[in-house]
Design a protein around this motif. Structure first.
Motif, PDB file in Angstrom:
ATOM      1  N   SER A   1     -65.026 -18.040 148.857  1.00 61.64           N
ATOM      2  CA  SER A   1     -64.291 -18.938 148.220  1.00 61.64           C
ATOM      3  C   SER A   1     -63.709 -20.132 149.167  1.00 61.64           C
ATOM      4  O   SER A   1     -63.551 -21.364 148.771  1.00 61.64           O
ATOM      5  CB  SER A   1     -63.046 -18.443 147.563  1.00 61.64           C
ATOM      6  OG  SER A   1     -61.835 -18.037 148.381  1.00 61.64           O
TER       7      SER A   1
ATOM      8  N   LYS B   1     -51.013 -12.705 161.874  1.00 57.17           N
ATOM      9  CA  LYS B   1     -52.138 -13.012 160.812  1.00 57.17           C
ATOM     10  C   LYS B   1     -51.538 -13.621 159.709  1.00 57.17           C
ATOM     11  O   LYS B   1     -52.331 -14.662 159.200  1.00 57.17           O
ATOM     12  CB  LYS B   1     -52.982 -11.713 160.559  1.00 57.17           C
ATOM     13  CG  LYS B   1     -54.115 -11.972 159.409  1.00 57.17           C
ATOM     14  CD  LYS B   1     -54.762 -10.597 159.276  1.00 57.17           C
ATOM     15  CE  LYS B   1     -55.864 -11.274 158.018  1.00 57.17           C
ATOM     16  NZ  LYS B   1     -56.680  -9.995 157.535  1.00 57.17           N
TER      17      LYS B   1
ATOM     18  N   CYS C   1     -57.283 -24.044 139.543  1.00 56.62           N
ATOM     19  CA  CYS C   1     -56.226 -24.684 140.069  1.00 56.62           C
ATOM     20  C   CYS C   1     -56.533 -25.972 139.754  1.00 56.62           C
ATOM     21  O   CYS C   1     -55.785 -27.041 140.363  1.00 56.62           O
ATOM     22  CB  CYS C   1     -56.051 -24.344 141.479  1.00 56.62           C
ATOM     23  SG  CYS C   1     -55.618 -22.728 141.914  1.00 56.62           S
TER      24      CYS C   1
ATOM     25  N   SER D   1     -60.993 -23.032 141.402  1.00 59.32           N
ATOM     26  CA  SER D   1     -62.288 -22.162 141.616  1.00 59.32           C
ATOM     27  C   SER D   1     -63.181 -22.123 140.128  1.00 59.32           C
ATOM     28  O   SER D   1     -62.662 -22.615 139.258  1.00 59.32           O
ATOM     29  CB  SER D   1     -61.671 -20.803 141.785  1.00 59.32           C
ATOM     30  OG  SER D   1     -61.302 -20.724 143.034  1.00 59.32           O
TER      31      SER D   1
ATOM     32  N   HIS E   1     -55.275 -29.263 147.569  1.00 57.20           N
ATOM     33  CA  HIS E   1     -55.106 -28.043 147.008  1.00 57.20           C
ATOM     34  C   HIS E   1     -54.611 -27.070 148.058  1.00 57.20           C
ATOM     35  O   HIS E   1     -55.477 -26.982 149.000  1.00 57.20           O
ATOM     36  CB  HIS E   1     -56.071 -27.699 146.092  1.00 57.20           C
ATOM     37  CG  HIS E   1     -55.838 -26.247 145.927  1.00 57.20           C
ATOM     38  ND1 HIS E   1     -54.844 -25.765 145.004  1.00 57.20           N
ATOM     39  CD2 HIS E   1     -56.558 -25.044 145.954  1.00 57.20           C
ATOM     40  CE1 HIS E   1     -54.844 -24.696 144.793  1.00 57.20           C
ATOM     41  NE2 HIS E   1     -56.225 -24.117 145.074  1.00 57.20           N
TER      42      HIS E   1
ATOM     43  N   TYR F   1     -52.788 -11.064 143.032  1.00 64.86           N
ATOM     44  CA  TYR F   1     -53.904 -10.524 143.435  1.00 64.86           C
ATOM     45  C   TYR F   1     -53.894  -8.953 143.358  1.00 64.86           C
ATOM     46  O   TYR F   1     -54.805  -8.108 143.300  1.00 64.86           O
ATOM     47  CB  TYR F   1     -54.260 -10.980 144.760  1.00 64.86           C
ATOM     48  CG  TYR F   1     -54.709 -12.402 144.692  1.00 64.86           C
ATOM     49  CD1 TYR F   1     -56.036 -12.719 144.715  1.00 64.86           C
ATOM     50  CD2 TYR F   1     -53.719 -13.417 144.972  1.00 64.86           C
ATOM     51  CE1 TYR F   1     -56.511 -14.214 144.763  1.00 64.86           C
ATOM     52  CE2 TYR F   1     -54.269 -14.675 145.151  1.00 64.86           C
ATOM     53  CZ  TYR F   1     -55.484 -14.936 144.894  1.00 64.86           C
ATOM     54  OH  TYR F   1     -55.903 -16.538 144.834  1.00 64.86           O
TER      55      TYR F   1
HETATM   56  P1  HMG Z   1     -58.630 -11.962 154.976  1.00 63.15           P
HETATM   57  O1  HMG Z   1     -59.963 -11.133 155.011  1.00 63.15           O
HETATM   58  O2  HMG Z   1     -57.653 -10.621 155.018  1.00 63.15           O
HETATM   59  O3  HMG Z   1     -58.334 -12.650 156.150  1.00 63.15           O
HETATM   60  O4  HMG Z   1     -58.501 -12.795 153.948  1.00 63.15           O
HETATM   61  P2  HMG Z   1     -59.307 -12.944 157.551  1.00 63.15           P
HETATM   62  O5  HMG Z   1     -59.902 -11.872 158.120  1.00 63.15           O
HETATM   63  O6  HMG Z   1     -60.349 -14.148 157.164  1.00 63.15           O
HETATM   64  O7  HMG Z   1     -58.428 -13.604 158.487  1.00 63.15           O
HETATM   65  C1  HMG Z   1     -57.660 -14.987 157.933  1.00 63.15           C
HETATM   66  C2  HMG Z   1     -57.124 -15.653 159.289  1.00 63.15           C
HETATM   67  O8  HMG Z   1     -56.198 -14.974 160.183  1.00 63.15           O
HETATM   68  C3  HMG Z   1     -58.483 -16.028 160.036  1.00 63.15           C
HETATM   69  O9  HMG Z   1     -58.552 -17.250 160.453  1.00 63.15           O
HETATM   70  C4  HMG Z   1     -58.358 -14.947 161.370  1.00 63.15           C
HETATM   71  O10 HMG Z   1     -58.881 -15.254 162.758  1.00 63.15           O
HETATM   72  C5  HMG Z   1     -56.893 -15.112 161.272  1.00 63.15           C
HETATM   73  P3  HMG Z   1     -59.547 -18.409 160.260  1.00 63.15           P
HETATM   74  O11 HMG Z   1     -60.863 -17.794 160.853  1.00 63.15           O
HETATM   75  O12 HMG Z   1     -59.937 -18.308 158.574  1.00 63.15           O
HETATM   76  O13 HMG Z   1     -59.153 -19.752 160.553  1.00 63.15           O
HETATM   77  N1  HMG Z   1     -56.251 -14.109 161.869  1.00 63.15           N
HETATM   78  C6  HMG Z   1     -55.089 -13.952 162.826  1.00 63.15           C
HETATM   79  N2  HMG Z   1     -54.533 -15.179 163.477  1.00 63.15           N
HETATM   80  C7  HMG Z   1     -53.551 -14.844 164.375  1.00 63.15           C
HETATM   81  N3  HMG Z   1     -53.016 -13.771 164.715  1.00 63.15           N
HETATM   82  C8  HMG Z   1     -53.813 -12.551 164.302  1.00 63.15           C
HETATM   83  C9  HMG Z   1     -54.904 -12.497 163.586  1.00 63.15           C
HETATM   84  N4  HMG Z   1     -55.610 -11.776 162.653  1.00 63.15           N
HETATM   85  C10 HMG Z   1     -56.518 -12.583 161.821  1.00 63.15           C
HETATM   86  N5  HMG Z   1     -53.442 -11.273 164.710  1.00 63.15           N
HETATM   87  C11 HMG Z   1     -58.340 -14.800 152.419  1.00 63.15           C
HETATM   88  C12 HMG Z   1     -58.131 -14.064 153.993  1.00 63.15           C
HETATM   89  C13 HMG Z   1     -57.664 -15.925 152.264  1.00 63.15           C
HETATM   90  C14 HMG Z   1     -59.902 -14.795 152.211  1.00 63.15           C
HETATM   91  C15 HMG Z   1     -57.612 -13.817 151.314  1.00 63.15           C
HETATM   92  O14 HMG Z   1     -56.457 -13.745 151.514  1.00 63.15           O
HETATM   93  C16 HMG Z   1     -58.053 -14.186 150.198  1.00 63.15           C
HETATM   94  O15 HMG Z   1     -59.076 -13.393 149.349  1.00 63.15           O
HETATM   95  N6  HMG Z   1     -57.278 -14.935 149.317  1.00 63.15           N
HETATM   96  C17 HMG Z   1     -57.675 -15.316 147.965  1.00 63.15           C
HETATM   97  C18 HMG Z   1     -58.552 -16.423 147.879  1.00 63.15           C
HETATM   98  C19 HMG Z   1     -58.083 -17.852 148.509  1.00 63.15           C
HETATM   99  O16 HMG Z   1     -56.927 -18.269 148.503  1.00 63.15           O
HETATM  100  N7  HMG Z   1     -58.962 -18.565 148.576  1.00 63.15           N
HETATM  101  C20 HMG Z   1     -58.993 -19.852 148.869  1.00 63.15           C
HETATM  102  C21 HMG Z   1     -59.959 -21.193 148.729  1.00 63.15           C
HETATM  103  S1  HMG Z   1     -60.483 -20.756 146.810  1.00 63.15           S
HETATM  104  C22 HMG Z   1     -59.154 -21.769 146.032  1.00 63.15           C
HETATM  105  O17 HMG Z   1     -58.316 -22.346 146.713  1.00 63.15           O
HETATM  106  C23 HMG Z   1     -58.751 -21.495 144.743  1.00 63.15           C
HETATM  107  C24 HMG Z   1     -57.558 -20.549 144.273  1.00 63.15           C
HETATM  108  O18 HMG Z   1     -56.341 -21.414 144.588  1.00 63.15           O
HETATM  109  C25 HMG Z   1     -57.621 -20.019 142.873  1.00 63.15           C
HETATM  110  C26 HMG Z   1     -57.768 -21.361 141.721  1.00 63.15           C
HETATM  111  O19 HMG Z   1     -58.510 -22.312 141.971  1.00 63.15           O
HETATM  112  O20 HMG Z   1     -57.260 -20.931 140.612  1.00 63.15           O
HETATM  113  C27 HMG Z   1     -57.632 -19.219 145.194  1.00 63.15           C
END
Ligand code: HMG
Length: 385
Positions: A201, A32, A111, A307, A233, A143
């Motif tokens: 996000s 994951k 960012c 964001s 980004h 986080y």
């Molecule tokens: P989550 O809920 O833990 O993960 O959060 P998930 O359930 O969405 O799974 C992530 C991916 O892993 C999915 O793939 C799953 O299918 C896959 P996707 O559908 O996305 O392609 N997965 C697997 N793959 C292989 N083997 C497995 C397996 N299990 C699941 N066994 C999340 C993930 C990124 C949302 C979380 O980490 C988070 O909230 N992060 C912080 C927010 C973030 O980074 N957002 C990005 C966009 S916003 C942005 O870029 C601005 C930012 O930089 C801040 C700023 O501007 O200052 C964040």
């Protein structure tokens, strides 16, 4: 007049954690983290480090006795500010021995901050061609232990020296931008960790890319064929791929494959460092310049996203002699010389903070610039001799 990035510096903390070990500790399938999120290692800053010290480290790499005296503008883009009032850039003027005759300040918009700084620097150099601007992105993405965002943490800094006749990247002065008031990610002043609506996000990010890419094509009458590389980004390496995938089937397959290959080169470093917040896009640029099959005068597009949210797509041209102005060996060594720490050591560091009255023990310092003490609630910084 050609204006753009003349030199690039990158600083990454000396410690990191392995994300397979993190997955095991959190009872998550490691795939994951390494495939689903696309991250392998995560930088862990030391207690004596913050946005100021890391900014000083990356900026130190782009300065020399010749260009230092020409700096007229210093901007630090950060959302990890150490003071609600005083700008990180003011500390840098002293730490980096910059001339007093500079405008020095900090920019915040998640960012997007460094891109705002870069565009401002472009205008500054256009008005003052004999001067240079220093734009630095410096952040610690936090986080919290055992949160969904934990796997997308990271830390580091990128410094860009902006000047006339740049040697690395010429900015084309072609750009589109947009702002929407959205609650995808935020960090209130009382909190040391960010709050995120993770999946939302991701959706907002992709929607910003799609909207801006259409605007860019319409405004400048271009298509994907006009670019051989698209930089994004990179909060985590899967994220930019989600945006790039929106082009699949809508552009010729060979173009899509070329962009995907180049994207892989642009995420190699981020995969092993994590989110740099405002420096992430520019770390992608560095990674592409080091790991990509770069052609002279290659046209690239850059998607900046902060964001809250502000987004921008702009275009630029890679300069043919860039390798002489990016210290590739130094950056590779910085990355390979890092020390892996255990998950419990990371949790221990994460839970601590330097408090008023604390003094840094010198034997603990493994970097050039450090927070030496907090005295009367004032942060004091030093450079190792
Ligand atoms: P989550 O809920 O833990 O993960 O959060 P998930 O359930 O969405 O799974 C992530 C991916 O892993 C999915 O793939 C799953 O299918 C896959 P996707 O559908 O996305 O392609 N997965 C697997 N793959 C292989 N083997 C497995 C397996 N299990 C699941 N066994 C999340 C993930 C990124 C949302 C979380 O980490 C988070 O909230 N992060 C912080 C927010 C973030 O980074 N957002 C990005 C966009 S916003 C942005 O870029 C601005 C930012 O930089 C801040 C700023 O501007 O200052 C964040």
């Amino acid at each position: 007049m050609d204006i753009g990035i003349d030199r690039l510096g990158f600083y990454v903390p000396k410690k990191y954690i392995d994300l397979v070990e993190l997955a095991n500790k959190r009872n998550v399938d490691p795939n994951k983290f390494t495939i689903g999120i696309g991250q392998s290692k995560q930088a862990v800053p030391d207690l004596y480090q913050d946005a100021v010290t890391m900014a000083a480290e990356s900026a130190d790499q782009v300065l020399n006795d010749d260009n230092r005296k020409d700096i007229g503008l210093v901007i630090v883009g950060t959302e990890s500010s150490v003071d609600e009032s005083k700008a990180a850039a003011t500390y840098l003027v002293e730490l980096l021995n910059l001339p007093e005759e500079v405008r020095a300040f900090e920019i915040k918009e998640a960012c997007y901050g460094a891109t705002a700084g870069l565009q401002m620097a472009y205008n500054f150099v256009a008005m003052n061609p004999d001067k240079k601007a220093l734009v630095i992105a410096s952040d610690i993405a936090r986080y919290g232990v055992n949160t969904p965002g934990e796997v997308t943490q990271g830390a580091g800094s990128v410094a860009m020296l902006v000047s006339e006749n740049p040697h690395i990247l010429k900015l084309n002065n072609k750009s589109v931008y947009m702002t929407r008031n959205v609650g995808d990610f935020w960090r209130p002043t009382f909190s040391k960790t960010a709050f995120a609506r993770g999946k939302y996000s991701n959706e907002v990010y992709v929607d910003f890319f799609k909207t801006l890419w259409k605007k860019f094509q319409d405004k400048y009458d271009v298509t994907a064929d006009d670019f051989s590389t698209m930089l994004f980004h990179i909060p985590y390496t899967k994220m930019g791929m989600k945006a790039l995938r929106t082009l699949e089937g809508n552009i010729p397959d060979d173009k899509y494959n070329e962009l995907s290959d180049h994207y892989q080169a642009s995420i190699e470093i981020s995969r092993n460092v994590g989110n740099l917040y405002t420096g992430s896009l520019y770390l992608g640029l560095i990674s592409y310049l080091i790991n990509g099959d770069v052609k002279p005068n290659e046209q690239i597009s850059l998607f900046s996203y902060g964001s809250g949210a502000v987004g921008e797509i702009y275009s630029a041209e890679i300069q043919p002699d860039y390798t002489g102005f990016l210290n590739i060996d130094f950056i590779k060594k910085e990355l390979s010389d890092r020390q892996k720490i255990s998950i419990s050591d990371y949790e221990d560091i994460f839970g601590k903070e330097v408090k008023n009255g604390d003094v840094t023990v010198l034997s603990d310092v493994h970097d050039k610039y450090y927070l030496s003490e907090i005295k009367e609630n004032e942060r004091l910084y030093k450079k190792l001799k």
